[in-house]
Design a protein around this motif. Sequence first.
Motif, short mmCIF file in Angstrom:
data_model
loop_
_atom_site.label_atom_id
_atom_site.label_comp_id
_atom_site.label_asym_id
_atom_site.label_seq_id
_atom_site.Cartn_x
_atom_site.Cartn_y
_atom_site.Cartn_z
N LYS A 181 -36.45 -54.51 45.10
CA LYS A 181 -37.65 -55.29 44.76
C LYS A 181 -37.46 -56.18 43.53
CE LYS A 181 -40.05 -53.56 48.12
NZ LYS A 181 -39.97 -54.30 49.38
N LEU A 212 -41.52 -63.28 51.56
CA LEU A 212 -40.33 -62.42 51.59
C LEU A 212 -40.50 -61.31 52.63
CD1 LEU A 212 -39.41 -62.13 47.82
CD2 LEU A 212 -37.88 -62.90 49.64
N LYS A 213 -41.73 -60.83 52.75
CA LYS A 213 -42.00 -59.73 53.70
C LYS A 213 -41.97 -60.23 55.14
CE LYS A 213 -44.77 -56.80 50.70
NZ LYS A 213 -46.14 -56.78 50.18
N GLU A 215 -44.27 -63.02 47.64
CA GLU A 215 -44.26 -61.67 48.22
C GLU A 215 -44.53 -61.74 49.73
OE1 GLU A 215 -46.11 -57.45 46.66
OE2 GLU A 215 -46.37 -59.29 45.50
N TYR A 260 -33.68 -58.09 49.08
CA TYR A 260 -35.09 -57.76 48.87
C TYR A 260 -35.60 -56.91 50.02
CZ TYR A 260 -40.11 -58.19 48.11
OH TYR A 260 -41.44 -57.90 47.91
N ARG A 261 -35.28 -57.35 51.23
CA ARG A 261 -35.81 -56.66 52.41
C ARG A 261 -35.22 -55.26 52.56
NH1 ARG A 261 -36.13 -62.15 56.06
NH2 ARG A 261 -38.07 -62.85 55.10
N SER A 262 -34.01 -55.04 51.95
CA SER A 262 -33.43 -53.70 52.02
C SER A 262 -33.93 -52.82 50.87
CB SER A 262 -31.90 -53.79 52.01
OG SER A 262 -31.49 -54.26 50.74
N VAL A 295 -32.49 -62.66 49.95
CA VAL A 295 -33.61 -62.28 50.82
C VAL A 295 -33.30 -60.95 51.49
CG1 VAL A 295 -34.95 -62.91 52.88
CG2 VAL A 295 -34.29 -64.68 51.23
N GLU A 296 -32.04 -60.80 51.96
CA GLU A 296 -31.63 -59.55 52.60
C GLU A 296 -31.74 -58.37 51.64
OE1 GLU A 296 -31.21 -58.56 55.63
OE2 GLU A 296 -31.87 -60.63 55.99
#
Length: 475
Positions: A442, A473-474, A470, A437-439, A434-435
């Motif tokens: 994608k 995750l955002k 999506e 993705y957020r950094s 998750v981290e």
Amino acid sequence: MNYELIVGLEIHAQLITETKAFCRCPNRYGDPPNTLICPTCLGMPGTLPVLNEAIVRQAARLALSLGATIHPRCKFDRKNYFYPDLPKGYQISQYDEPFSTDGFLTIECNGSFKDIRITRAHIEEDAGKSMHQPDGSTVVDMNRCGVPLVEIVTEPDFRTPEEAGAFVSAIRELLRYVEVCDGNMERGSLRCDVNISVRPAGQAALNERSEIKNLNSIRAVEKAIRSEKERQIAVYASGGAIQRETLLWDEAVEELRPMRRKEGSDDYRYFPEPDLVELCVSPEYVENVRNELPEFPWERRRRYRKDLELHEEAVSLLASDRELGDYFEKLLTLGVEPRSAANWMQGEVRRHLTDQNLTIGQFPVSPQDLTELIQFVQQDAVSLTQAKDVFRKMLAKKCSARDIIRDEGMMQSQNAGEIESVIRSLLQKHPHEVERYRSGKKNVMGFFMGEAMKATGGKANPKMLSRLLEDMLKA
Ligand SMILES: [Zn+2]
């Protein structure tokens, strides 16, 4: 020297009716020989013909489809000749006052259109059938005596064998559309005779012609014309002359054989049929028949191209067979989108019909059942690949799409709450991803999609899954 080919066609089409033209014997194919006969169709002394109204209706349907003029009055004539399959010694036909004249049919050949003029379409009766036996004897079956026909005569408008083939194909399609004739050339319910001559390019007058009979396929029509054209050119090239004669096409060896010197109309001693009154057709009758006619194939083709914007391949498949087109249209009225309906018809449906050698009339899945299946795909309840699998099972098990999808647990999960809870537990289980993705990584999305699919046993609706994933995750 360059020679120009000149071809005209005479088409005999057996009419679809319950009974024969002038008696009450059934009009059917395939019964044991000499069982569908009576004194009238055998021409016994003292019998009288009575005109069957159904043949007038059928002839009128055809004439109107060809844009021909139906004459308010016409009469029947006797065409006299001796042949073992003609017990009466004459055929009832129409000579100088035919049922209809001056029509046309547009053909499409090598990408261009051409109007072929129809000289006349008249009513007549069929003769019996001679069958030559292996021991050299000949037997006759009179079941065909008195079967109603229309004879369609074209002007000599064809310049290539392919144009003639395209016409036979177009007239067969039309006859089937308007349900006047079943168009079966192998059984002889549609027969084609060819008149053929050649002339030096630029010459206005027509040369003597020959006639070819016994053509029972479109391929045979084209081959026979090619072969006779070459023969005639060779005769002229060697200084000879063409005689008026009738040739038979021998399908087995693909060769022409001389049959007989061609009779002129004098030899048939035509005279008015004394046992039938003249036929009067009122304008009201013609209008009634016109109102009963279905959409013509060329009209359907135009509509599929312009209004439905179908691909050319789909147009030619769905417009060439009326029943197939009717099935397709049922899907549309049930709410299937045209492109998608056309894809199913061209793909799975056609494949099954071809594999099993079936017509659409024999296709076991109803338009309603197929629509249900297609709608499962449109609602994303199953994927297209799954739907094709369901389609095969519908055919094999003879049950509905709904039952198969339920029994096999194929239904994709539409329940957003259920999918959300799967995603929530995945996100908790993989905080590191998750981290990432957020950094900005994608592509971790693919990892979560795969895990979520695994967790739902592949039943999650992919579109809904990716949207929810999506969002979450955002968050
Ligand atoms: Zn009869």
